[in-house]
Design a protein around this motif. Structure first.
Motif, PDB file in Angstrom:
ATOM      1  N   SER A  84      47.676  32.675  49.244  1.00  0.00           N
ATOM      2  CA  SER A  84      47.623  33.340  47.937  1.00  0.00           C
ATOM      3  C   SER A  84      46.179  33.667  47.560  1.00  0.00           C
ATOM      4  O   SER A  84      45.879  34.784  47.116  1.00  0.00           O
ATOM      5  N   GLU A  85      45.294  32.709  47.753  1.00  0.00           N
ATOM      6  CA  GLU A  85      43.876  32.950  47.453  1.00  0.00           C
ATOM      7  C   GLU A  85      43.285  34.017  48.363  1.00  0.00           C
ATOM      8  O   GLU A  85      42.535  34.885  47.908  1.00  0.00           O
ATOM      9  N   TRP A  87      44.868  36.451  49.843  1.00  0.00           N
ATOM     10  CA  TRP A  87      45.435  37.745  49.450  1.00  0.00           C
ATOM     11  C   TRP A  87      44.729  38.288  48.215  1.00  0.00           C
ATOM     12  O   TRP A  87      44.310  39.449  48.192  1.00  0.00           O
ATOM     13  N   SER A  88      44.592  37.465  47.195  1.00  0.00           N
ATOM     14  CA  SER A  88      43.954  37.908  45.950  1.00  0.00           C
ATOM     15  C   SER A  88      42.518  38.344  46.183  1.00  0.00           C
ATOM     16  O   SER A  88      42.080  39.369  45.659  1.00  0.00           O
ATOM     17  N   THR A  89      41.789  37.583  46.984  1.00  0.00           N
ATOM     18  CA  THR A  89      40.396  37.928  47.276  1.00  0.00           C
ATOM     19  C   THR A  89      40.308  39.219  48.091  1.00  0.00           C
ATOM     20  O   THR A  89      39.517  40.112  47.769  1.00  0.00           O
ATOM     21  N   THR A  91      42.545  41.661  48.458  1.00  0.00           N
ATOM     22  CA  THR A  91      43.130  42.860  47.857  1.00  0.00           C
ATOM     23  C   THR A  91      42.585  43.156  46.468  1.00  0.00           C
ATOM     24  O   THR A  91      42.759  44.260  45.956  1.00  0.00           O
ATOM     25  N   THR A  93      43.753  41.753  43.803  1.00  0.00           N
ATOM     26  CA  THR A  93      44.875  41.677  42.866  1.00  0.00           C
ATOM     27  C   THR A  93      45.027  40.262  42.326  1.00  0.00           C
ATOM     28  O   THR A  93      44.521  39.307  42.907  1.00  0.00           O
ATOM     29  N   ARG A  94      45.761  40.158  41.239  1.00  0.00           N
ATOM     30  CA  ARG A  94      46.036  38.859  40.640  1.00  0.00           C
ATOM     31  C   ARG A  94      47.133  38.152  41.431  1.00  0.00           C
ATOM     32  O   ARG A  94      47.979  38.788  42.052  1.00  0.00           O
ATOM     33  N   SER A  95      47.137  36.840  41.354  1.00  0.00           N
ATOM     34  CA  SER A  95      48.140  36.066  42.093  1.00  0.00           C
ATOM     35  C   SER A  95      49.551  36.304  41.575  1.00  0.00           C
ATOM     36  O   SER A  95      50.516  36.120  42.310  1.00  0.00           O
ATOM     37  N   GLN A  97      50.852  39.059  41.148  1.00  0.00           N
ATOM     38  CA  GLN A  97      51.330  40.293  41.769  1.00  0.00           C
ATOM     39  C   GLN A  97      51.749  40.047  43.222  1.00  0.00           C
ATOM     40  O   GLN A  97      51.896  40.987  43.992  1.00  0.00           O
ATOM     41  N   LEU A  98      51.933  38.785  43.571  1.00  0.00           N
ATOM     42  CA  LEU A  98      52.302  38.413  44.931  1.00  0.00           C
ATOM     43  C   LEU A  98      53.475  37.452  44.913  1.00  0.00           C
ATOM     44  O   LEU A  98      53.470  36.467  44.170  1.00  0.00           O
TER      45      LEU A  98
END
Length: 154
Positions: A84-85, A87-89, A91, A93-95, A97-98
């Motif tokens: 999750s971290e 992905w957020s970093t 992309t 995007t906020r967590s 949104q995943l």
């Protein structure tokens, strides 16, 4: 070999970033599991107008990562948090949104079998060959594995 499926909304994530995002996800996965296994990542884009969250066009991305059957809860949580971290970093995007799922290998295989079962048995061999060819072509052409969401099954 483990697998990670990444479904994103078309146009929301620049395709030129897929390799960098993939690298971040694989690194997080390997680090969280303290594993030398390099999971295979497959990208799928949901065409505009086909994904909805709360009755509005969606901005959600969906990841499903395969892990060994029976992986303990603490290690699962490490994988979830690390991916999750990452992905957020990667992309921006906020967590929230995943949507991220960590599935036992047996559940992952069952998901794939159920997906393949929607193809008529007589057409299944051709479907599998076409799928392998599409994956190979996307790797050569784009540098990452991808399949269309609206994949013709016959």
């Amino acid at each position: 070999m483990s697998r990670i499926l990444c479904m994103v909304q078309q146009g929301q994530t620049d395709r030129s970033r897929f390799r960098a995002i993939e690298h971040a996800l694989v690194g997080a996965y390997r680090h969280a599991l303290d594993s030398a296994d390099r999971p295979l990542v497959v990208w799928m884009e949901v065409p505009a107008g086909q994904g909805f969250t709360e009755s509005r066009p969606s901005s959600m991305s969906w990841l499903m990562a395969e892990v060994d059957d029976g992986l303990d809860a603490a290690r699962r949580e490490r994988v979830l948090l690390a991916m999750s971290e990452a992905w957020s970093t990667a992309t921006g995007t906020r967590s929230d949104q995943l949507m991220l799922a960590v599935c036992d290998s047996s559940s992952f295989v069952r998901y794939q079998r159920l997906n393949a079962a929607r193809v008529r048995p007589i057409a299944r061999p051709l479907f599998l060959v076409r799928t392998a060819a599409r994956l190979a072509w996307s790797r050569v052409r784009h540098g990452y594995l991808s399949l269309p969401v609206n994949y013709r099954t016959s």
